[in-house]
Design a protein around this motif. Structure first.
Motif, PDB file in Angstrom:
ATOM      1  N   THR A 120      53.561 -12.587  56.028  1.00  0.00           N
ATOM      2  CA  THR A 120      54.651 -11.679  56.372  1.00  0.00           C
ATOM      3  C   THR A 120      54.664 -10.498  55.401  1.00  0.00           C
ATOM      4  OG1 THR A 120      55.943 -13.573  57.126  1.00  0.00           O
ATOM      5  CG2 THR A 120      57.123 -11.508  56.788  1.00  0.00           C
TER       6      THR A 120
ATOM      7  N   GLY B 112      53.806 -13.431  61.459  1.00  0.00           N
ATOM      8  CA  GLY B 112      54.213 -12.430  60.477  1.00  0.00           C
ATOM      9  C   GLY B 112      55.678 -12.051  60.552  1.00  0.00           C
TER      10      GLY B 112
ATOM     11  N   SER C  88      50.604  -7.561  59.439  1.00  0.00           N
ATOM     12  CA  SER C  88      50.458  -8.712  58.550  1.00  0.00           C
ATOM     13  C   SER C  88      49.336  -8.473  57.540  1.00  0.00           C
ATOM     14  CB  SER C  88      50.172  -9.972  59.368  1.00  0.00           C
ATOM     15  OG  SER C  88      49.891 -11.060  58.534  1.00  0.00           O
TER      16      SER C  88
END
Length: 480
Positions: A181, A238, A470
């Motif tokens: 993330t 993500g 991501s």
């Protein structure tokens, strides 16, 4: 903020000033050596049996020093904490964790013997599947985080617990995969959650307004789900997931419009079947929104849009109807919404009977009496069913359908086209935590289209969606 002084009498008096409620109880006892203890706990939310077994009975046999460190080592309870602030000790008591005070100590001991009333983990009523996991989130945030942890057994899964609500002190768990993330998204979500200043947070829906970049937008600004498998899959792409204590509905951000046309079962069936059902959902929603509007527009402005045989049938049906096409359609839609709301709010078995009476008896009687036409009821009924093909968008699409009906009755087909263009323009310019809501269609992201309305097989999806930016782009190792 006052701290513990070491005087049991004074500390207990100060704590009672903070907690004057009648359900806050105290239990005084002494150890064999004569050390005085006082346990402060909330009557309804503390497990008194566990408190007695793990804390009180062992301490009655205690012969050591009057220090929090020594007592903490003596008691065998798996969850013990120490705290100096009387305010924070009071918060723990209200949360169900009893507090132990004793003479001569500058710290209180918090025992984790909260009584938890939870329902069993079961299949969520809003997302029933034929294939795939049947577990759903419940109202306890700790159990919900355990369901997530069981599916993501990796140290990269980070769960940050925050307290939101001045009076409710509701636990909010922010879940994300470190290294996957984007840090910018994590920081922005955390900042928004920490800046919330509200009395009570009884449900996760209260947070959606504060997480929105456009708080007064008609469209959604965060994804919702009751299924841990969907929640974990979104985190793995993500996103940041949010679990709220007391709510079975989990939130995920950033949000994409296309995800509401996807279902968890799409990933457990062949890709061609998943593609077919997604296209079916899109077509059902289009017909549900535009069907009533084009029917009104054709009747009022463009009769030639109907095939001649269908036109003759409709003409025969509406010949003696006293209402205009617009008022007729709005009346039928109004009755449908009232029946829908009543069937949901009324007791279960009465609601079932009401649905039968409303759909069959009332509808047939209205047609026979000449108040409304048969085509109007058929179109509105199909429109109502079509909206539920995408249940997560039912609130938004029902309002869009109403707006389409109004512009169709006043302006006609041009109004429908203009309103559609306005909605598309609004969606194209909408972003959620830096991610375009209409991605991967606007902007066009070629490789993300493989899991949009069209569903490719798993081997064709080696990378995470590019829209989320991501840091760890690859999720599948291919052997090419």
């Amino acid at each position: 903020m006052k701290n513990i002084t070491g005087s049991l009498e004074k500390d207990l008096a100060e704590l009672k000033k903070i907690l004057p409620a009648e359900d806050i109880l105290t239990f005084e006892f002494q150890s064999e050596k004569g050390l005085a203890f006082t346990c402060v706990f909330a009557d309804a939310v503390t497990d008194k049996e566990l408190l007695g077994e793990q804390i009180i009975l062992p301490l009655k046999r205690y012969e050591g020093e009057a220090t929090a460190q020594a007592i903490g080592e003596f008691v065998t309870s798996p969850e013990l904490r120490k705290e100096k602030s009387l305010t924070k000790l009071a918060e723990e008591v209200l949360a169900g964790n009893p507090v132990l005070l004793f003479e001569g100590a500058d710290e209180g001991i918090i025992a984790g013997t909260k009584k938890v009333f939870v329902r069993a983990v079961s299949e969520p009523p809003t997302d029933v599947v034929i294939k795939g996991p049947r577990e759903g989130f419940i109202e306890d945030v700790k159990i919900n985080t355990s369901l997530v942890r069981r599916r993501l057994k990796t140290p990269d899964l980070k769960i940050e617990m925050l307290k939101v609500g001045r009076r409710s002190q509701t636990f909010v768990a922010m879940c994300y995969l470190e290294g996957t993330t984007p840090q910018k998204t994590i920081d922005e979500v955390k900042k928004k959650l920490q800046s919330i200043d509200i009395d009570v947070v009884p449900d996760s829906s209260y947070l959606t307004h504060f997480l929105s970049t456009r708080p007064y937008s008609l469209m959604k600004q965060s994804g919702t789900t009751e299924k841990p498998d969907i929640f974990c899959a979104k985190i793995a792409e993500g996103r940041v997931g949010i679990l709220v204590d007391g709510s079975p509905i989990a939130l995920t951000v950033p949000y994409l419009l296309v995800e509401d046309f996807q279902a968890s079962e799409d990933y457990y069936v062949p890709s061609y079947r998943a593609t077919f059902t997604r296209i079916l959902r899109v077509l059902s929603l289009i017909v549900a929104i535009y069907g009533p509007a084009f029917y009104i527009s054709a009747q009022l402005f463009k009769l030639q849009l109907f095939p001649i045989k269908l036109l003759l049938t409709i003409s025969g049906s509406i010949r003696d109807i006293p209402l205009s096409p617009s008022l007729e359609m709005l009346l039928v839609l109004f009755v449908l919404e009232v029946l829908n709301e009543a069937s949901i709010r009324m007791p279960k078995y009465v609601g079932m009977a009401l649905s039968v009476v409303g759909a069959l008896v009332l509808g047939e009687t209205a047609v026979n009496a000449g108040f409304v036409s048969t085509p109007a009821i058929i179109i509105i009924a199909f429109s109502g069913i079509g909206l539920y093909a995408v249940p997560n968008l039912i609130e938004q699409t029902s309002m869009v359908r109403l707006a389409m009906l109004l512009v169709a009755g006043s302006v006609g087909t041009y109004g429908i086209i203009l309103l559609t263009a306005f909605i598309l323009l609004y969606l194209v310019t909408s972003e959620n935590f830096g991610v375009p809501v209409l991605a991967p269609f606007s902007p066009m992201i070629g490789r993300d289209l493989r899991d949009s309305i069209v569903k490719y097989n798993l081997a064709s999806l080696p990378t995470r969606p590019k829209a989320f930016k991501s840091k760890n782009k690859r999720r599948l190792k291919t052997h090419e």
